[in-house]
Design a protein around this motif. Structure first.
Motif, PDB file in Angstrom:
ATOM      1  N   ARG A  28      78.128  11.915 -17.092  1.00 16.37           N
ATOM      2  CA  ARG A  28      78.546  10.574 -17.468  1.00 16.37           C
ATOM      3  C   ARG A  28      78.359  10.428 -18.973  1.00 16.37           C
ATOM      4  NH1 ARG A  28      75.914   6.390 -13.455  1.00 16.37           N
ATOM      5  NH2 ARG A  28      77.336   5.022 -14.521  1.00 16.37           N
ATOM      6  N   PRO A  29      79.385   9.983 -19.679  1.00 17.76           N
ATOM      7  CA  PRO A  29      79.256   9.844 -21.129  1.00 17.76           C
ATOM      8  C   PRO A  29      78.247   8.750 -21.485  1.00 17.76           C
ATOM      9  CG  PRO A  29      81.335   8.920 -20.368  1.00 17.76           C
ATOM     10  CD  PRO A  29      80.677   9.572 -19.183  1.00 17.76           C
ATOM     11  N   VAL A  30      77.609   8.914 -22.645  1.00 22.06           N
ATOM     12  CA  VAL A  30      76.647   7.913 -23.109  1.00 22.06           C
ATOM     13  C   VAL A  30      77.402   6.625 -23.411  1.00 22.06           C
ATOM     14  CG1 VAL A  30      75.023   7.330 -24.934  1.00 22.06           C
ATOM     15  CG2 VAL A  30      75.114   9.660 -24.057  1.00 22.06           C
ATOM     16  N   ALA A  31      76.936   5.538 -22.820  1.00 24.08           N
ATOM     17  CA  ALA A  31      77.580   4.234 -23.005  1.00 24.08           C
ATOM     18  C   ALA A  31      76.637   3.318 -23.776  1.00 24.08           C
ATOM     19  CB  ALA A  31      77.913   3.617 -21.650  1.00 24.08           C
ATOM     20  N   ALA A  32      77.179   2.506 -24.645  1.00 23.04           N
ATOM     21  CA  ALA A  32      76.357   1.601 -25.450  1.00 23.04           C
ATOM     22  C   ALA A  32      75.634   0.571 -24.588  1.00 23.04           C
ATOM     23  CB  ALA A  32      77.218   0.894 -26.490  1.00 23.04           C
ATOM     24  N   ASP A  33      76.161   0.281 -23.400  1.00 23.20           N
ATOM     25  CA  ASP A  33      75.520  -0.710 -22.539  1.00 23.20           C
ATOM     26  C   ASP A  33      74.419  -0.112 -21.668  1.00 23.20           C
ATOM     27  OD1 ASP A  33      76.982   0.708 -20.677  1.00 23.20           O
ATOM     28  OD2 ASP A  33      78.025  -1.041 -19.859  1.00 23.20           O
ATOM     29  N   GLY A  34      74.215   1.208 -21.729  1.00 21.26           N
ATOM     30  CA  GLY A  34      73.141   1.852 -20.976  1.00 21.26           C
ATOM     31  C   GLY A  34      73.472   2.154 -19.534  1.00 21.26           C
ATOM     32  N   SER A  35      74.696   1.863 -19.104  1.00 20.75           N
ATOM     33  CA  SER A  35      75.060   2.050 -17.696  1.00 20.75           C
ATOM     34  C   SER A  35      74.980   3.517 -17.270  1.00 20.75           C
ATOM     35  CB  SER A  35      76.451   1.488 -17.422  1.00 20.75           C
ATOM     36  OG  SER A  35      77.413   2.164 -18.220  1.00 20.75           O
ATOM     37  N   HIS A  36      75.088   4.440 -18.221  1.00 22.70           N
ATOM     38  CA  HIS A  36      74.995   5.872 -17.883  1.00 22.70           C
ATOM     39  C   HIS A  36      73.602   6.256 -17.406  1.00 22.70           C
ATOM     40  CE1 HIS A  36      73.608   5.585 -22.003  1.00 22.70           C
ATOM     41  NE2 HIS A  36      72.948   6.718 -21.801  1.00 22.70           N
ATOM     42  N   CYS A  37      72.600   5.411 -17.656  1.00 21.24           N
ATOM     43  CA  CYS A  37      71.228   5.686 -17.226  1.00 21.24           C
ATOM     44  C   CYS A  37      70.949   5.197 -15.800  1.00 21.24           C
ATOM     45  CB  CYS A  37      70.229   5.032 -18.182  1.00 21.24           C
ATOM     46  SG  CYS A  37      70.240   5.740 -19.840  1.00 21.24           S
ATOM     47  N   LEU A  38      71.890   4.495 -15.218  1.00 21.84           N
ATOM     48  CA  LEU A  38      71.686   3.940 -13.877  1.00 21.84           C
ATOM     49  C   LEU A  38      72.522   4.696 -12.862  1.00 21.84           C
ATOM     50  CD1 LEU A  38      71.925   0.133 -14.704  1.00 21.84           C
ATOM     51  CD2 LEU A  38      69.877   1.548 -14.606  1.00 21.84           C
ATOM     52  N   SER A  39      71.996   4.817 -11.652  1.00 21.84           N
ATOM     53  CA  SER A  39      72.799   5.388 -10.577  1.00 21.84           C
ATOM     54  C   SER A  39      73.891   4.374 -10.238  1.00 21.84           C
ATOM     55  CB  SER A  39      71.929   5.685  -9.352  1.00 21.84           C
ATOM     56  OG  SER A  39      71.363   4.500  -8.857  1.00 21.84           O
ATOM     57  N   ARG A  40      74.940   4.847  -9.632  1.00 24.69           N
ATOM     58  CA  ARG A  40      76.065   3.936  -9.367  1.00 24.69           C
ATOM     59  C   ARG A  40      75.786   3.011  -8.195  1.00 24.69           C
ATOM     60  NH1 ARG A  40      80.363   8.444 -10.731  1.00 24.69           N
ATOM     61  NH2 ARG A  40      80.426   8.090 -12.957  1.00 24.69           N
ATOM     62  N   THR A  41      75.236   3.538  -7.137  1.00 26.05           N
ATOM     63  CA  THR A  41      74.944   2.707  -5.978  1.00 26.05           C
ATOM     64  C   THR A  41      73.619   3.108  -5.384  1.00 26.05           C
ATOM     65  OG1 THR A  41      77.237   3.213  -5.401  1.00 26.05           O
ATOM     66  CG2 THR A  41      76.124   1.662  -4.043  1.00 26.05           C
ATOM     67  N   PRO A  42      72.621   2.301  -5.312  1.00 22.44           N
ATOM     68  CA  PRO A  42      72.522   1.017  -5.993  1.00 22.44           C
ATOM     69  C   PRO A  42      72.282   1.242  -7.478  1.00 22.44           C
ATOM     70  CG  PRO A  42      70.436   1.520  -4.962  1.00 22.44           C
ATOM     71  CD  PRO A  42      71.380   2.642  -4.606  1.00 22.44           C
ATOM     72  N   ALA A  43      72.595   0.242  -8.304  1.00 25.97           N
ATOM     73  CA  ALA A  43      72.438   0.380  -9.754  1.00 25.97           C
ATOM     74  C   ALA A  43      70.954   0.318 -10.101  1.00 25.97           C
ATOM     75  CB  ALA A  43      73.206  -0.717 -10.472  1.00 25.97           C
ATOM     76  N   GLU A  44      70.334   1.491 -10.187  1.00 19.94           N
ATOM     77  CA  GLU A  44      68.920   1.540 -10.540  1.00 19.94           C
ATOM     78  C   GLU A  44      68.643   2.822 -11.321  1.00 19.94           C
ATOM     79  OE1 GLU A  44      66.910   3.470  -6.592  1.00 19.94           O
ATOM     80  OE2 GLU A  44      67.262   1.321  -6.567  1.00 19.94           O
ATOM     81  N   HIS A  45      67.605   2.775 -12.128  1.00 21.16           N
ATOM     82  CA  HIS A  45      67.173   3.946 -12.890  1.00 21.16           C
ATOM     83  C   HIS A  45      66.229   4.728 -11.979  1.00 21.16           C
ATOM     84  CE1 HIS A  45      65.049   6.348 -15.841  1.00 21.16           C
ATOM     85  NE2 HIS A  45      65.979   6.039 -16.731  1.00 21.16           N
ATOM     86  N   VAL A  46      66.615   5.933 -11.606  1.00 20.66           N
ATOM     87  CA  VAL A  46      65.876   6.715 -10.606  1.00 20.66           C
ATOM     88  C   VAL A  46      64.439   6.958 -11.043  1.00 20.66           C
ATOM     89  CG1 VAL A  46      65.797   8.900  -9.358  1.00 20.66           C
ATOM     90  CG2 VAL A  46      67.986   7.785  -9.753  1.00 20.66           C
ATOM     91  N   GLY A  47      64.232   7.391 -12.277  1.00 23.60           N
ATOM     92  CA  GLY A  47      62.880   7.666 -12.762  1.00 23.60           C
ATOM     93  C   GLY A  47      62.025   6.414 -12.825  1.00 23.60           C
TER      94      GLY A  47
END
Length: 129
Positions: free
Chosen positions: A41-60
């Motif tokens: 996933r490309p680096v996005a300025a909004d940080g969405s690349h750091c979240l899983s798609r479903t559910p939207a959460e940061h795994v770590g």
């Protein structure tokens, strides 16, 4: 006999070294192995690349949160919010969650922290229950 044992040991050592090398190379792709939705996933300025798609959460972040909560509690994320990108390259993250205590009582909680935009590393700063 000694040559045969030396050959056997050499083969085992070679296999062990090959396995360690493969593990080392896989560590680079560990986030994608844990959650395939994070792969390429490309680096996005909004940080969405750091979240899983479903559910939207940061795994770590969620793993660290679960480590701080009683293991008998079951945590379910209700909402994850990322703030805008700051000058130091981080996002403020707020995770609202609900956890069920062993007794069956549900409780709401909130964790806040920061997530780096470039490598998605994180730090939990507050944990409210």
């Amino acid at each position: 006999m000694i040559i045969l044992m030396g050959l056997k040991t050499g083969i085992l050592l070679g296999a062990a070294l090959a396995s360690m090398a493969a593990l080392f190379l896989a560590m680079k792709h560990l986030p994608a192995l844990i959650d395939p939705s994070l792969a390429k996933r490309p680096v996005a300025a909004d940080g969405s690349h750091c979240l899983s798609r479903t559910p939207a959460e940061h795994v770590g972040f969620m793993d660290a949160l679960n480590a701080r909560i009683d293991p008998t509690d079951r945590v379910v994320v209700t909402e994850t919010r990322l703030g805008p990108l700051t000058e130091d390259g981080t996002h403020r993250v707020t995770v609202d969650y609900r956890f069920r205590k062993f007794s069956g009582v549900y409780t709401d909680g909130r964790a806040t922290g920061t997530v780096r935009n470039d490598d998605c590393s994180f730090e939990i700063q507050t944990l409210e229950r």
